[in-house]
Design a protein around this motif. Structure first.
Motif, PDB file in Angstrom:
ATOM      1  N   ALA A   1       1.160  -1.053   0.134  1.00  0.00           N
ATOM      2  CA  ALA A   1      -0.311  -0.038   0.088  1.00  0.00           C
ATOM      3  C   ALA A   1       1.194   1.249   0.167  1.00  0.00           C
ATOM      4  CB  ALA A   1      -0.569  -0.094   1.138  1.00  0.00           C
ATOM      5  N   ALA A   2       0.708   2.229  -0.891  1.00  0.00           N
ATOM      6  CA  ALA A   2       1.225   3.875  -0.599  1.00  0.00           C
ATOM      7  C   ALA A   2       0.436   3.942   0.315  1.00  0.00           C
ATOM      8  CB  ALA A   2       0.486   3.978  -1.689  1.00  0.00           C
ATOM      9  N   VAL A   3       2.126   4.594   2.036  1.00  0.00           N
ATOM     10  CA  VAL A   3       1.259   5.483   2.689  1.00  0.00           C
ATOM     11  C   VAL A   3       1.129   6.973   2.510  1.00  0.00           C
ATOM     12  CG1 VAL A   3       2.975   7.017   4.514  1.00  0.00           C
ATOM     13  CG2 VAL A   3       3.156   4.530   3.504  1.00  0.00           C
ATOM     14  N   SER A   4      -0.094   7.282   2.972  1.00  0.00           N
ATOM     15  CA  SER A   4      -1.310   8.122   2.128  1.00  0.00           C
ATOM     16  C   SER A   4       0.072   9.064   4.306  1.00  0.00           C
ATOM     17  CB  SER A   4      -2.016   8.586   2.931  1.00  0.00           C
ATOM     18  OG  SER A   4      -2.898   8.121   4.266  1.00  0.00           O
ATOM     19  N   ALA A   5      -0.273  10.717   3.597  1.00  0.00           N
ATOM     20  CA  ALA A   5       0.975  11.390   4.577  1.00  0.00           C
ATOM     21  C   ALA A   5       2.237  10.927   5.111  1.00  0.00           C
ATOM     22  CB  ALA A   5      -0.491  11.550   5.663  1.00  0.00           C
ATOM     23  N   LEU A   6       2.169  10.549   6.189  1.00  0.00           N
ATOM     24  CA  LEU A   6       3.703  10.387   6.561  1.00  0.00           C
ATOM     25  C   LEU A   6       3.346   8.996   7.639  1.00  0.00           C
ATOM     26  CD1 LEU A   6       6.338  13.128   6.198  1.00  0.00           C
ATOM     27  CD2 LEU A   6       6.063  11.428   4.932  1.00  0.00           C
ATOM     28  N   GLU A   7       2.143   8.275   7.937  1.00  0.00           N
ATOM     29  CA  GLU A   7       1.718   7.306   8.725  1.00  0.00           C
ATOM     30  C   GLU A   7       1.640   6.013   8.049  1.00  0.00           C
ATOM     31  OE1 GLU A   7      -2.390   5.896  11.228  1.00  0.00           O
ATOM     32  OE2 GLU A   7      -2.076   8.241  11.331  1.00  0.00           O
ATOM     33  N   VAL A   8       2.632   5.728   8.343  1.00  0.00           N
ATOM     34  CA  VAL A   8       2.718   3.387   8.543  1.00  0.00           C
ATOM     35  C   VAL A   8       2.170   3.204   9.463  1.00  0.00           C
ATOM     36  CG1 VAL A   8       4.863   1.718   7.776  1.00  0.00           C
ATOM     37  CG2 VAL A   8       4.586   4.028   7.163  1.00  0.00           C
ATOM     38  N   ASP A   9       0.817   2.207   8.619  1.00  0.00           N
ATOM     39  CA  ASP A   9       0.108   2.057   9.751  1.00  0.00           C
ATOM     40  C   ASP A   9      -0.218  -0.059   9.515  1.00  0.00           C
ATOM     41  OD1 ASP A   9      -2.557   0.553  11.160  1.00  0.00           O
ATOM     42  OD2 ASP A   9      -3.991   1.507  10.512  1.00  0.00           O
ATOM     43  N   PHE A  10       1.223  -0.485  10.687  1.00  0.00           N
ATOM     44  CA  PHE A  10       1.276  -1.365  10.313  1.00  0.00           C
ATOM     45  C   PHE A  10       0.043  -2.592  10.286  1.00  0.00           C
ATOM     46  CE2 PHE A  10       5.665  -2.234  12.268  1.00  0.00           C
ATOM     47  CZ  PHE A  10       5.808  -1.045  11.346  1.00  0.00           C
ATOM     48  N   ALA A  11      -0.858  -1.862  10.443  1.00  0.00           N
ATOM     49  CA  ALA A  11      -2.287  -3.118  10.540  1.00  0.00           C
ATOM     50  C   ALA A  11      -2.591  -3.178   9.089  1.00  0.00           C
ATOM     51  CB  ALA A  11      -2.968  -2.845  11.436  1.00  0.00           C
ATOM     52  N   THR A  12      -2.689  -2.388   7.979  1.00  0.00           N
ATOM     53  CA  THR A  12      -2.819  -2.653   6.705  1.00  0.00           C
ATOM     54  C   THR A  12      -2.417  -2.879   5.985  1.00  0.00           C
ATOM     55  OG1 THR A  12      -2.043  -0.120   6.460  1.00  0.00           O
ATOM     56  CG2 THR A  12      -4.384  -0.132   7.711  1.00  0.00           C
ATOM     57  N   ALA A  13      -1.309  -3.450   5.613  1.00  0.00           N
ATOM     58  CA  ALA A  13      -0.420  -3.979   4.488  1.00  0.00           C
ATOM     59  C   ALA A  13       0.951  -4.348   5.220  1.00  0.00           C
ATOM     60  CB  ALA A  13      -0.202  -2.849   3.817  1.00  0.00           C
ATOM     61  N   GLN A  14       1.756  -5.313   4.461  1.00  0.00           N
ATOM     62  CA  GLN A  14       3.092  -5.764   4.673  1.00  0.00           C
ATOM     63  C   GLN A  14       4.031  -5.287   4.154  1.00  0.00           C
ATOM     64  OE1 GLN A  14       4.054  -8.289   6.615  1.00  0.00           O
ATOM     65  NE2 GLN A  14       6.640  -7.628   6.261  1.00  0.00           N
ATOM     66  N   VAL A  15       4.095  -4.452   3.184  1.00  0.00           N
ATOM     67  CA  VAL A  15       5.101  -3.446   2.159  1.00  0.00           C
ATOM     68  C   VAL A  15       4.057  -2.310   1.566  1.00  0.00           C
ATOM     69  CG1 VAL A  15       5.874  -3.227  -0.318  1.00  0.00           C
ATOM     70  CG2 VAL A  15       6.298  -5.463   0.721  1.00  0.00           C
ATOM     71  N   PHE A  16       5.311  -1.558   2.424  1.00  0.00           N
ATOM     72  CA  PHE A  16       4.748   0.176   2.054  1.00  0.00           C
ATOM     73  C   PHE A  16       5.130   1.001   1.182  1.00  0.00           C
ATOM     74  CE2 PHE A  16       3.343  -1.472   6.250  1.00  0.00           C
ATOM     75  CZ  PHE A  16       1.886  -0.863   6.690  1.00  0.00           C
ATOM     76  N   THR A  17       5.197   2.015   0.156  1.00  0.00           N
ATOM     77  CA  THR A  17       5.824   2.895  -0.264  1.00  0.00           C
ATOM     78  C   THR A  17       5.460   3.894  -0.141  1.00  0.00           C
ATOM     79  OG1 THR A  17       3.906   2.207  -2.417  1.00  0.00           O
ATOM     80  CG2 THR A  17       5.254   1.042  -2.365  1.00  0.00           C
ATOM     81  N   LYS A  18       6.016   4.937  -0.408  1.00  0.00           N
ATOM     82  CA  LYS A  18       5.729   6.383  -0.183  1.00  0.00           C
ATOM     83  C   LYS A  18       7.047   6.884  -0.829  1.00  0.00           C
ATOM     84  CE  LYS A  18       3.915  10.621   1.688  1.00  0.00           C
ATOM     85  NZ  LYS A  18       2.785  10.612   1.029  1.00  0.00           N
ATOM     86  N   THR A  19       6.715   7.999  -1.988  1.00  0.00           N
ATOM     87  CA  THR A  19       7.435   9.080  -2.271  1.00  0.00           C
ATOM     88  C   THR A  19       7.154  10.594  -1.323  1.00  0.00           C
ATOM     89  OG1 THR A  19       7.562   8.295  -4.251  1.00  0.00           O
ATOM     90  CG2 THR A  19       7.539  11.172  -4.840  1.00  0.00           C
ATOM     91  N   VAL A  20       8.489  10.557  -0.949  1.00  0.00           N
ATOM     92  CA  VAL A  20       8.599  12.413   0.238  1.00  0.00           C
ATOM     93  C   VAL A  20       8.993  13.248  -0.594  1.00  0.00           C
ATOM     94  CG1 VAL A  20       8.330  10.818   1.626  1.00  0.00           C
ATOM     95  CG2 VAL A  20      10.900  11.347   1.226  1.00  0.00           C
ATOM     96  N   SER A  21       8.591  15.014  -0.449  1.00  0.00           N
ATOM     97  CA  SER A  21       9.026  15.494  -0.796  1.00  0.00           C
ATOM     98  C   SER A  21       8.877  16.555  -0.148  1.00  0.00           C
ATOM     99  CB  SER A  21       8.045  16.044  -2.158  1.00  0.00           C
ATOM    100  OG  SER A  21       6.399  16.389  -1.607  1.00  0.00           O
ATOM    101  N   ALA A  22       8.428  16.592   0.969  1.00  0.00           N
ATOM    102  CA  ALA A  22       8.451  17.784   1.824  1.00  0.00           C
ATOM    103  C   ALA A  22       9.285  17.526   2.750  1.00  0.00           C
ATOM    104  CB  ALA A  22       6.876  18.026   3.115  1.00  0.00           C
ATOM    105  N   ASN A  23       9.935  18.407   2.795  1.00  0.00           N
ATOM    106  CA  ASN A  23      11.273  18.931   4.285  1.00  0.00           C
ATOM    107  C   ASN A  23      11.071  19.241   5.355  1.00  0.00           C
ATOM    108  OD1 ASN A  23      14.114  17.269   4.957  1.00  0.00           O
ATOM    109  ND2 ASN A  23      14.832  19.442   2.994  1.00  0.00           N
ATOM    110  N   PRO A  24      11.001  18.729   6.884  1.00  0.00           N
ATOM    111  CA  PRO A  24      11.709  17.341   7.053  1.00  0.00           C
ATOM    112  C   PRO A  24      10.923  16.793   6.756  1.00  0.00           C
ATOM    113  CG  PRO A  24      11.860  18.215   9.022  1.00  0.00           C
ATOM    114  CD  PRO A  24      11.244  19.677   7.939  1.00  0.00           C
TER     115      PRO A  24
END
Length: 127
Positions: free
Chosen positions: A41-64
């Protein structure tokens, strides 16, 4: 009457519940595992919810970029693939045990939950 027997058996199983003792060794197949062990699953915002998937993907652009972990239970191991030329930070209690984040490559990050709020991360990039 066989219909009555079937209904009676179904009710008895429901009342007693399925317990570990009732499962044969190696009876749980991949197809029977929950989505938290079998999906990506793609990560929305920057929250990784362990209960929803095994592998997470994210392209980050905001710093930090500060990740948070939710739904994490002891013994869970999750994979996170992240890219983006930013500075990332991790939840309190995170220990990076191998590697560093690269802003110029895809990062494969494995997260092991060793205890409540105790996360061990390994970070690597394709060779």
């Amino acid at each position: 009457n066989s219909t009555i027997e079937i209904n009676s058996d179904a009710a008895r199983i429901k009342d007693l519940g399925v317990t570990t003792a009732k499962l044969a060794n190696d009876a749980v197949t991949y197809a029977k595992l929950g989505t938290e062990f079998t999906t990506s699953a793609a990560v929305s915002a920057l929250e990784v919810d362990f209960a929803t998937a095994q592998v997470f993907t994210k392209t980050v652009s905001a710093n930090p970029s500060a990740f948070t972990f939710t739904g994490a239970l002891v013994g869970m191991v999750k994979d996170l693939v992240v890219d983006g030329n930013v500075t990332v930070s991790w939840p309190l209690g995170t220990k990076i045990v191998a590697g560093t984040y690269s802003g110029t490559a895809d990062n494969f990050i494995q997260i092991v939950v060793a205890g409540t709020g105790d996360y061990w991360l390994s970070i690597s990039q394709e060779q």
